[in-house]
Scaffold this active site. Sequence first.
Site, mmCIF file in Angstrom:
data_model
loop_
_atom_site.group_PDB
_atom_site.id
_atom_site.type_symbol
_atom_site.label_atom_id
_atom_site.label_comp_id
_atom_site.label_asym_id
_atom_site.label_seq_id
_atom_site.Cartn_x
_atom_site.Cartn_y
_atom_site.Cartn_z
ATOM 1 C CG HIS A 116 -2.150 -0.647 1.256
ATOM 2 N ND1 HIS A 116 -2.676 -1.247 2.376
ATOM 3 C CD2 HIS A 116 -3.058 -0.833 0.264
ATOM 4 C CE1 HIS A 116 -3.845 -1.788 2.073
ATOM 5 N NE2 HIS A 116 -4.099 -1.556 0.796
ATOM 6 C CB CYS B 256 -3.048 0.482 8.675
ATOM 7 S SG CYS B 256 -1.677 0.256 7.573
HETATM 8 N N1 ARG Z 1 -4.205 -7.132 6.543
HETATM 9 C C1 ARG Z 1 -4.551 -5.922 5.873
HETATM 10 C C2 ARG Z 1 -4.500 -6.127 4.377
HETATM 11 O O1 ARG Z 1 -3.604 -6.798 3.922
HETATM 12 C C3 ARG Z 1 -3.639 -4.810 6.287
HETATM 13 C C4 ARG Z 1 -4.050 -3.485 5.768
HETATM 14 C C5 ARG Z 1 -3.133 -2.402 6.201
HETATM 15 N N2 ARG Z 1 -3.680 -1.150 5.933
HETATM 16 C C6 ARG Z 1 -3.049 -0.153 5.337
HETATM 17 N N3 ARG Z 1 -3.654 0.994 5.241
HETATM 18 N N4 ARG Z 1 -1.852 -0.308 4.817
HETATM 19 O O2 ARG Z 1 -5.317 -5.635 3.649
#
Ligand code: ARG
Length: 261
Positions: free
Chosen positions: A160, A254
């Site tokens: 991300h 996150c």
């Molecule tokens: N386990 C989640 C996923 O893989 C983690 C998300 C993390 N969020 C973020 N904004 N980077 O989607």
Amino acid sequence: MCSPEHFAVAYAINPWMDVTTPVDAALAVKQWDRLRETLLGLGHDVHLLTPEAGLPDMVFAANGAFVVDGTVYGARFKHEQRAAEAAAHRAFYEERGWHFIAPNETNEGEGDFAYLPEAHGGLVLAGHGFRTELPAHAEAQEALGRPVVSLHLVDPRFYHLDVALASIDDGNIVYYPGAFSAASQRVLAQLFPDAIVADDVDALAFGLNLVSDGANVVLNSEASRLAGKLKAAGYTPVPVELTEVRKGGGSVKCCIAELRD
Ligand code: ARG
């Protein structure tokens, strides 16, 4: 924010998730509460989204939408396991009268979008490569009426945008260049010549997954060198421990969706 009451590493959709690693559920809630209290202590309002059983990643509230000046561009998750979260976020905004625009394209909200109100007249930075798909960048630009700069993420550990780049005030960013393609690195250097650059150690410690109000920078306590760089640049680092939700592949940012009205 959304409490990690139902948080678990129940599936693996990013390289950080390992379903065999035990998660201390009570500690997860405790650490998340500390984060919430930290934000309140800094004078910010925190609104809560109700967590739902069966959606263990809901704690990562940043992924549910992207809000700019009162307009909400909704999320459409890449992975089936998280798809139902989008409706919970949509309901949150619609019940409170926000202008909500439903997406047709795959995008994971603030996970892959950042807003810099004072950079070049108001700029959206957008990541693609792993989760959010390129057509969503154009869709976000139409929805929000702000120029969107597409950045290509190339390292799966930084799946991300918000694990590789963060705004530290209304016009500047901190980022880890190695997460981006060579061309996207040049774009960032051109747009943000005064950016703070993080090293791989801090980036891998989720140091860039931070939230800043322009003065205080709340960040993962493991990113100590980055904290030092921020301090030297005049910011106040506020370290928080988030060892449990980190097992899901996320940290401070996150867990926080920013409500820009
Ligand atoms: N386990 C989640 C996923 O893989 C983690 C998300 C993390 N969020 C973020 N904004 N980077 O989607």
